[in-house]
Design a protein around this motif. Structure first.
Motif, short mmCIF file in Angstrom:
data_model
loop_
_atom_site.label_atom_id
_atom_site.label_comp_id
_atom_site.label_asym_id
_atom_site.label_seq_id
_atom_site.Cartn_x
_atom_site.Cartn_y
_atom_site.Cartn_z
N ILE A 12 25.80 30.31 8.91
CA ILE A 12 25.52 32.16 9.79
C ILE A 12 23.76 31.51 10.36
N LEU A 19 19.72 41.90 9.96
CA LEU A 19 21.28 40.93 10.50
C LEU A 19 22.20 40.09 9.69
N VAL A 23 25.83 40.67 8.02
CA VAL A 23 26.66 39.55 8.32
C VAL A 23 27.76 38.51 7.37
N VAL A 69 27.72 31.68 13.64
CA VAL A 69 27.65 33.36 14.63
C VAL A 69 25.86 33.18 13.84
N ALA A 71 22.87 35.33 13.48
CA ALA A 71 22.71 36.67 13.98
C ALA A 71 21.09 37.43 13.22
N LEU A 124 29.03 38.73 17.06
CA LEU A 124 29.41 39.93 16.75
C LEU A 124 30.19 40.57 16.04
N ALA A 128 31.73 40.46 12.45
CA ALA A 128 31.72 40.92 11.89
C ALA A 128 31.49 42.82 12.90
N VAL A 244 24.34 46.99 17.42
CA VAL A 244 24.37 46.37 16.42
C VAL A 244 23.75 47.52 15.21
#
Length: 268
Positions: A12, A19, A23, A69, A71, A124, A128, A244
């Protein structure tokens, strides 16, 4: 074998805010790394500098990372020309050219650099999806006037977003009170609160047209509720499946307590 890195790990790339922690809660032992100066809330993160991006990416792959990812929120960092390693320094013209073309181009170039290094970049919606509400009213009540304001705000964001200006707008009674620019949503809402005497209206959030949805999706959380309440708006609407919702239960409860609606709005 002892000492062999675990294969197929996810990293991440965290920014500020909560966030990254949300995640991480849905992943199996991810590596969490943050650009220096942009530590996430609620989770420990190792740090790296953009001037040493290539050694950082090589280090991720040495530890078995195959997917990353993004975030959290990050602003353009100040760079130290003397801190660049030789390999990362070769990327400077490429990054500088993209940054001159705007935030979208810079983010696309960042994704390309990660992919060129051999890392898959996931969004995401893949990693997620539970954080991206489907269509529906999650709190409060939406009136016909709110619907009209949300439609108008969506038009504003789609038009300005195509110019790489922002992901948000505030509309009340059909009038555009504010649009999101580089300072962000909080600055837009603070301006709204300070510049109006009436009540009502909608905060709309949506990605920019053509935006790569793997990075920089709009986010709504408890802080947004406080800011919208201070601006005397009726509520928040966003493009369903494209924003989100942070700390969902707390955010929904705060909206109900403040008399605000939360609307994950389907495309017209």
């Amino acid at each position: 074998m002892p000492g062999t890195p675990e294969a197929n790990r996810t990293a991440i790339i965290a920014g500020s805010g909560g966030l990254a922690a949300e995640v991480a809660a849905g992943l199996d032992a991810p590596i969490v790394a943050a650009l220096e100066g942009f530590a996430p809330d609620g989770i420990a993160a190792e740090t790296f500098r953009l001037e040493r991006l290539i050694p950082f990416l090589d280090g991720l792959m040495d530890r078995g990372v195959t997917r990353v990812v993004f975030a959290g929120a990050v602003r353009r960092p100040a760079l130290d020309p003397e801190a660049f390693d030789p390999l990362t320094a070769r990327l400077v013209p490429r990054i500088a050219m993209a940054m001159r073309q705007g935030d979208d181009a810079a983010l696309r170039e960042l994704i390309a650099i990660f992919e060129d290094a051999g890392l898959a970049v996931a969004g995401l919606r893949e990693v997620a999806p539970q954080l991206l509400p489907a269509s529906g009213i999650l709190a409060g009540r939406v009136t016909a006037a709110d619907d009209a304001d949300a439609s108008r705000a969506a038009e504003v964001v789609a038009t300005l977003g195509a110019l790489d200006i922002g992901q948000g707008a505030v509309v009340a009674g059909g009038l555009t009170l504010a649009v999101e620019t580089l300072p962000g949503t909080a600055a837009m809402l603070e301006f709204t609160a300070q510049s109006r005497s009436g009540r009502g209206g909608v905060l709309w959030k949506a990605p920019k047209p053509g935006q790569d949805l793997r990075i920089d999706l709009p986010a709504i959380g408890p802080d947004t509720i406080d800011q919208v309440a201070a601006a005397k708006l009726n509520g928040i609407a966003w493009r369903a499946g494209h924003a989100v919702l942070l700390d969902r239960e707390r955010t929904m409860a705060a909206a109900e307590a403040a008399g605000l609606f939360l609307w994950s709005r389907p495309d017209d």
